[in-house]
Design a protein around this motif. Structure first.
Motif, PDB file in Angstrom:
ATOM      1  N   PRO A 158       2.755   9.141  -8.196  1.00 28.85           N
ATOM      2  CA  PRO A 158       3.172  10.279  -9.028  1.00 28.85           C
ATOM      3  C   PRO A 158       4.225   9.897 -10.066  1.00 28.85           C
ATOM      4  O   PRO A 158       4.292  10.489 -11.140  1.00 28.85           O
ATOM      5  CB  PRO A 158       3.726  11.281  -8.011  1.00 28.85           C
ATOM      6  N   PHE A 159       5.031   8.903  -9.748  1.00 31.65           N
ATOM      7  CA  PHE A 159       6.070   8.483 -10.702  1.00 31.65           C
ATOM      8  C   PHE A 159       5.473   7.796 -11.921  1.00 31.65           C
ATOM      9  O   PHE A 159       5.978   7.937 -13.038  1.00 31.65           O
ATOM     10  CB  PHE A 159       7.070   7.549 -10.006  1.00 31.65           C
ATOM     11  N   GLN A 160       4.362   7.034 -11.716  1.00 33.45           N
ATOM     12  CA  GLN A 160       3.772   6.304 -12.832  1.00 33.45           C
ATOM     13  C   GLN A 160       3.335   7.259 -13.933  1.00 33.45           C
ATOM     14  O   GLN A 160       3.568   6.989 -15.121  1.00 33.45           O
ATOM     15  CB  GLN A 160       2.560   5.482 -12.337  1.00 33.45           C
ATOM     16  N   ALA A 161       2.716   8.354 -13.579  1.00 34.73           N
ATOM     17  CA  ALA A 161       2.287   9.325 -14.587  1.00 34.73           C
ATOM     18  C   ALA A 161       3.494   9.906 -15.322  1.00 34.73           C
ATOM     19  O   ALA A 161       3.498  10.040 -16.551  1.00 34.73           O
ATOM     20  CB  ALA A 161       1.471  10.436 -13.922  1.00 34.73           C
ATOM     21  N   PHE A 162       4.536  10.246 -14.558  1.00 36.64           N
ATOM     22  CA  PHE A 162       5.752  10.782 -15.171  1.00 36.64           C
ATOM     23  C   PHE A 162       6.392   9.759 -16.102  1.00 36.64           C
ATOM     24  O   PHE A 162       6.832  10.091 -17.214  1.00 36.64           O
ATOM     25  CB  PHE A 162       6.723  11.193 -14.058  1.00 36.64           C
ATOM     26  N   GLU A 163       6.441   8.508 -15.693  1.00 33.82           N
ATOM     27  CA  GLU A 163       7.046   7.455 -16.512  1.00 33.82           C
ATOM     28  C   GLU A 163       6.278   7.277 -17.817  1.00 33.82           C
ATOM     29  O   GLU A 163       6.882   7.152 -18.895  1.00 33.82           O
ATOM     30  CB  GLU A 163       7.085   6.132 -15.740  1.00 33.82           C
ATOM     31  N   ASN A 164       4.962   7.258 -17.746  1.00 35.86           N
ATOM     32  CA  ASN A 164       4.153   7.091 -18.953  1.00 35.86           C
ATOM     33  C   ASN A 164       4.367   8.235 -19.944  1.00 35.86           C
ATOM     34  O   ASN A 164       4.439   8.023 -21.157  1.00 35.86           O
ATOM     35  CB  ASN A 164       2.673   6.985 -18.583  1.00 35.86           C
ATOM     36  N   GLN A 165       4.472   9.454 -19.425  1.00 31.70           N
ATOM     37  CA  GLN A 165       4.704  10.598 -20.293  1.00 31.70           C
ATOM     38  C   GLN A 165       6.066  10.513 -20.978  1.00 31.70           C
ATOM     39  O   GLN A 165       6.213  10.802 -22.170  1.00 31.70           O
ATOM     40  CB  GLN A 165       4.582  11.902 -19.489  1.00 31.70           C
ATOM     41  N   GLU A 202       0.828  -1.208   0.000  1.00 28.17           N
ATOM     42  CA  GLU A 202       0.000   0.000   0.000  1.00 28.17           C
ATOM     43  C   GLU A 202       0.863   1.258   0.000  1.00 28.17           C
ATOM     44  O   GLU A 202       0.638   2.194  -0.768  1.00 28.17           O
ATOM     45  CB  GLU A 202      -0.924  -0.004   1.228  1.00 28.17           C
ATOM     46  N   VAL A 203       1.892   1.286   0.838  1.00 22.87           N
ATOM     47  CA  VAL A 203       2.774   2.454   0.917  1.00 22.87           C
ATOM     48  C   VAL A 203       3.585   2.583  -0.379  1.00 22.87           C
ATOM     49  O   VAL A 203       3.799   3.696  -0.884  1.00 22.87           O
ATOM     50  CB  VAL A 203       3.693   2.343   2.142  1.00 22.87           C
ATOM     51  N   LYS A 204       4.025   1.463  -0.928  1.00 21.78           N
ATOM     52  CA  LYS A 204       4.801   1.500  -2.173  1.00 21.78           C
ATOM     53  C   LYS A 204       3.972   2.110  -3.304  1.00 21.78           C
ATOM     54  O   LYS A 204       4.467   2.947  -4.065  1.00 21.78           O
ATOM     55  CB  LYS A 204       5.245   0.084  -2.545  1.00 21.78           C
ATOM     56  N   ALA A 205       2.707   1.685  -3.406  1.00 17.52           N
ATOM     57  CA  ALA A 205       1.839   2.233  -4.454  1.00 17.52           C
ATOM     58  C   ALA A 205       1.629   3.739  -4.264  1.00 17.52           C
ATOM     59  O   ALA A 205       1.587   4.496  -5.226  1.00 17.52           O
ATOM     60  CB  ALA A 205       0.492   1.494  -4.442  1.00 17.52           C
ATOM     61  N   TRP A 206       1.510   4.165  -2.986  1.00 17.82           N
ATOM     62  CA  TRP A 206       1.321   5.591  -2.707  1.00 17.82           C
ATOM     63  C   TRP A 206       2.545   6.393  -3.150  1.00 17.82           C
ATOM     64  O   TRP A 206       2.429   7.454  -3.748  1.00 17.82           O
ATOM     65  CB  TRP A 206       1.057   5.774  -1.213  1.00 17.82           C
TER      66      TRP A 206
END
Length: 297
Positions: free
Chosen positions: A77-84, A69-73
């Motif tokens: 924000p990184f997931q959006a940056f990575e996708n971009q 749970e903490v890892k996903a939190w």
């Protein structure tokens, strides 16, 4: 040049640590695990053992779930940056791929032109060898490298043609009756002169073995041939064989000599059966009667 600017304030520093009651949880787990240290379960305690195992697994699952749970939190924000970033990288890769295709087309055209030039040079140099040895048999892919000079490749073609001519001359002068077979090996097994010579040696061994077998067979049948010849000349049956009536009258029996004619008993020494048969035919042709020497009275 496009420059990436990250404006997130926290990026200048490390992300904040996860603050939790690590020490309390660790101490509580150690106390709980101490209950099971050196515990030995007996057969009638299997139910209790299963319950203890389930309790420990449940505790581990609870900690693991909180960790995810903490890892996903933290990663959200990184997931959006990575996708971009991946989207922009894909745009760049597509453009680069189009350029790469053109570069490879240019390089392929250069290689084709160089390959054609070398093939034409080989045809000119090889002459009559072209029909027996195609250029592909001696072509070296490294000749097409941009860094490999055309003149250097031509020198290697010259050397290859000279080597082939010498190999064919060696086969013609040393392989005797096996020239065709050895030539086939040379031309179809990588222009390996050693392989062609080995083929000649193998065929020689086969022929030598055949000659030896034939000689042995003649040696084995020689006594019988001599016995048959003796019977043919004298009419005397071979030792151990019963006399059989001849199929037709022998020459000496067809016209028995007059008693008053002179005669001579003699022994013939010969080198081969052909000599003996020649003597027999000579006496027949000249009406010289012959036969077995009668036993002394």
């Amino acid at each position: 040049m496009v420059q990436m600017i990250i404006s997130t304030p926290q990026l200048a520093e490390r992300l904040p640590a996860v603050v939790w009651n690590y020490a309390d949880v660790k101490e509580g787990v150690e106390r709980k695990l101490a209950q099971y240290k050196d515990r030995v379960y007996t057969a009638d305690m299997v139910g209790g053992a299963k319950a203890d195992r389930a309790g420990l697994n449940k505790l581990a699952d609870a900690i693991s779930a909180k960790r995810r749970e903490v890892k996903a939190w933290y990663l959200e924000p990184f997931q959006a940056f990575e996708n971009q970033c991946k989207e922009v990288e894909g745009m760049i890769a597509a453009a680069s791929g189009e350029i790469d295709a053109q570069v490879k087309a240019f390089e392929a055209a250069e290689k084709d032109a160089k390959r054609a030039a070398l093939a034409a040079y080989y045809d000119e140099t090889a002459g009559e060898l072209r029909e027996m040895v195609p250029v592909t048999a001696i072509f070296n892919p490294k000749w097409l490298n941009k860094s490999y000079r055309l003149e250097a490749a031509k020198l290697e073609i010259d050397a290859a043609v000279q080597r082939i001519r010498e190999g064919l001359d060696t086969i013609r002068t040393t392989c005797g009756a096996d020239v065709a077979a050895c030539m086939d090996v040379y031309l179809h097994e990588g222009l390996d002169l050693s392989a062609a010579i080995r083929k000649h040696q193998q065929l020689e061994k086969v022929r030598a073995a055949e000659v030896q077998r034939a000689a042995q067979q003649d040696q084995d049948t020689l006594p019988q041939k001599l016995a048959d010849l003796r019977t043919s000349l004298t009419g005397e049956p071979a030792p151990g064989a019963e006399a059989t009536p001849p199929a037709g009258p022998a020459p000496e029996e067809a016209a028995p000599p007059p008693a008053e004619r002179p005669y001579m008993d003699f022994r013939v020494y010969y080198e081969s059966r052909a000599q003996l048969m020649g003597l027999r035919q000579y006496m027949i042709d000249h009406n010289i009667h012959f036969g077995r020497v009668p036993a002394a009275l």
